[in-house]
Design an enzyme around this catalytic site. Structure first.
Site, mmCIF file in Angstrom:
data_model
loop_
_atom_site.group_PDB
_atom_site.id
_atom_site.type_symbol
_atom_site.label_atom_id
_atom_site.label_comp_id
_atom_site.label_asym_id
_atom_site.label_seq_id
_atom_site.Cartn_x
_atom_site.Cartn_y
_atom_site.Cartn_z
ATOM 1 N N SER A 9 48.738 -17.849 -21.483
ATOM 2 C CA SER A 9 50.025 -18.470 -21.833
ATOM 3 C C SER A 9 50.984 -17.386 -22.313
ATOM 4 O O SER A 9 50.658 -16.636 -23.234
ATOM 5 C CB SER A 9 49.848 -19.481 -22.957
ATOM 6 O OG SER A 9 48.965 -20.492 -22.577
ATOM 7 N N ARG B 200 48.062 -20.142 -33.118
ATOM 8 C CA ARG B 200 48.147 -18.793 -32.533
ATOM 9 C C ARG B 200 48.711 -17.782 -33.552
ATOM 10 O O ARG B 200 49.521 -16.929 -33.213
ATOM 11 C CB ARG B 200 49.035 -18.760 -31.285
ATOM 12 C CG ARG B 200 48.548 -19.601 -30.141
ATOM 13 C CD ARG B 200 47.243 -19.052 -29.543
ATOM 14 N NE ARG B 200 46.917 -19.727 -28.306
ATOM 15 C CZ ARG B 200 46.306 -20.906 -28.230
ATOM 16 N NH1 ARG B 200 45.923 -21.527 -29.338
ATOM 17 N NH2 ARG B 200 46.045 -21.446 -27.062
ATOM 18 N N GLU C 185 54.230 -15.925 -26.928
ATOM 19 C CA GLU C 185 52.910 -15.788 -27.547
ATOM 20 C C GLU C 185 52.443 -14.344 -27.353
ATOM 21 O O GLU C 185 51.793 -13.751 -28.203
ATOM 22 C CB GLU C 185 51.924 -16.761 -26.882
ATOM 23 C CG GLU C 185 50.568 -16.707 -27.521
ATOM 24 C CD GLU C 185 49.497 -17.489 -26.777
ATOM 25 O OE1 GLU C 185 49.723 -18.642 -26.424
ATOM 26 O OE2 GLU C 185 48.421 -16.914 -26.578
#
Ligand code: EPU
Length: 340
Positions: free
Chosen positions: A237, A165, A333
């Site tokens: 998420s 990510r 995130e």
């Protein structure tokens, strides 16, 4: 065209009710160049917005939001071995439309990334991933414009410095480049990646292990577990899955035998934030209109009138309790924009 005082509610998947002081929409690379080479003046700071599927606005944005609408999917070239083809897509193409397009053409490689909300331009920035695939496995190069002078720069795959990510566009070069077009290598006779057990089972329920069934399998799993942002505000998420030293992961496993742990790079293992958060009792909890999804604890949701700050505060409470119970620090995130 510069628009003033724009409501951002439909530009962020959390559905947060805040405003941008200015907004510029660009349809071509040429327009973007004239914006950055000094031909047009605009108010700083700049925020490049895809579909706002990874953002948490904690206040109004005092600056210019840039909304790229560069579209078109192009078949660039077939590689000499006749196994792969290079396809490019404009930054403003909806990601899942692109996945659907490739699957319908029989081209494989990104089917496991079906239904991820967002635009093509955000895929290299975030190195999106799901069900054993990361988009970095497929990106050949990323065409960008340097925001400081309007010059074009093409980053090849290794120059993107992809991580979990993560990429150069979130780190060293954060905010310095506008992605205009991304080039992907897709496979003509694809080998499916069904390494994720739940996906394999889902595909087998649908019948043969085909590209179309792989996409449908992913869609089915996501629709079961993840809330549709069109219906309930969320950004997928909220936290990353933490990567910790293997010795620490194994000591947790000793204490909590059912904890999921996954191999990562040499000497490190990945934990499942969703599991840690659920084990702290957060699944399905609410603080006013800010809540934790009842089917996937890694997803924070806006039940309607939550503010970005309320969601942020909830995320801090979660981080604190996970830290206290497991000694693990969760990293967001989702990117926070605004005053906290
Ligand atoms: N789990 C729980 N409780 C929960 C959620 C998960 O116990 O509330 C456990 C599951 O049972 C499983 C493990 O945690 O054993 C992992 O769960 P899952 O397979 O659902 O995946 P995840 O780690 O929660 C990651 C990605 C998702 C991606 C899925 C599938 C991150 C931060 N998230 O989630 O990506 O779709 O794997 O590959 O890496 C996103 O980034 O927005 C996203 C949705």
């Amino acid at each position: 065209m510069i628009y003033k005082n724009i409501p951002l509610k439909k530009y962020n998947t959390f559905g947060l009710d805040c405003f941008a002081e200015c907004m510029i929409r660009i349809k071509t690379e040429k327009e973007a160049i004239s914006l950055f080479n000094g031909t047009v003046s605009w108010k700083k700071p700049l925020l490049i917005l895809g579909s706002g599927s990874n953002l948490l606005f904690t206040s109004d944005f005092k600056g210019t939001v840039l909304y790229p609408e560069i579209t078109r999917i192009k078949i660039e070239e077939q590689e000499p071995d006749n196994r792969n083809v290079i396809i490019s897509a404009g930054a403003g193409v909806n990601w899942d439309d692109f996945v659907a397009w490739s699957v319908n053409k029989g081209l494989g490689g990104i089917e496991n990334l079906s239904l991820i909300p967002g635009k093509v331009g955000a895929t290299p920035v975030q190195n999106i991933g799901a069900y054993g695939v990361e988009v970095r496995d497929r990106i050949v190069k990323v065409r960008t414009i340097n925001i400081s002078d309007g010059s074009i720069r093409v980053f090849n795959n290794s120059e993107c410095e992809f991580g979990y990510r993560d990429s150069i566009f979130k780190n060293r070069e954060k905010g310095k480049y506008l992605v205009t077009r991304v080039y992907y290598r897709l496979t003509i006779n694809p080998l499916l990646n069904l390494s994720y057990e739940t996906l394999k089972e889902e595909v087998n329920k649908l019948g043969a292990e085909t590209l179309i069934n792989a996409r449908q399998g992913v869609i089915n799993i996501r629709q079961r577990k993840l809330p549709d942002p069109e219906i309930i505000g969320n950004a997928g998420s909220f936290f990353k899955n933490p990567v910790v030293e293997s010795s620490f992961a194994l000591s947790l496993k000793n204490e909590y035998p059912d904890i999921p742990i996954y191999k990562d790079h040499e000497g490190y293992m990945k934990l499942a934030s969703g599991w840690l958060i659920e084990r702290c009792g957060w699944k399905g909890q609410r603080r006013g209109d800010a809540g934790v999804h009842d089917k996937q604890a890694l997803v924070l949701i806006n039940y309607g009138k939550a503010t970005g700050k309320e969601i942020y505060n909830l995320s801090e409470e979660i981080r604190k309790s996970v830290h206290e119970k497991f000694g693990v620090d969760l990293e967001r995130e989702v990117e926070t924009v605004g005053i906290i």
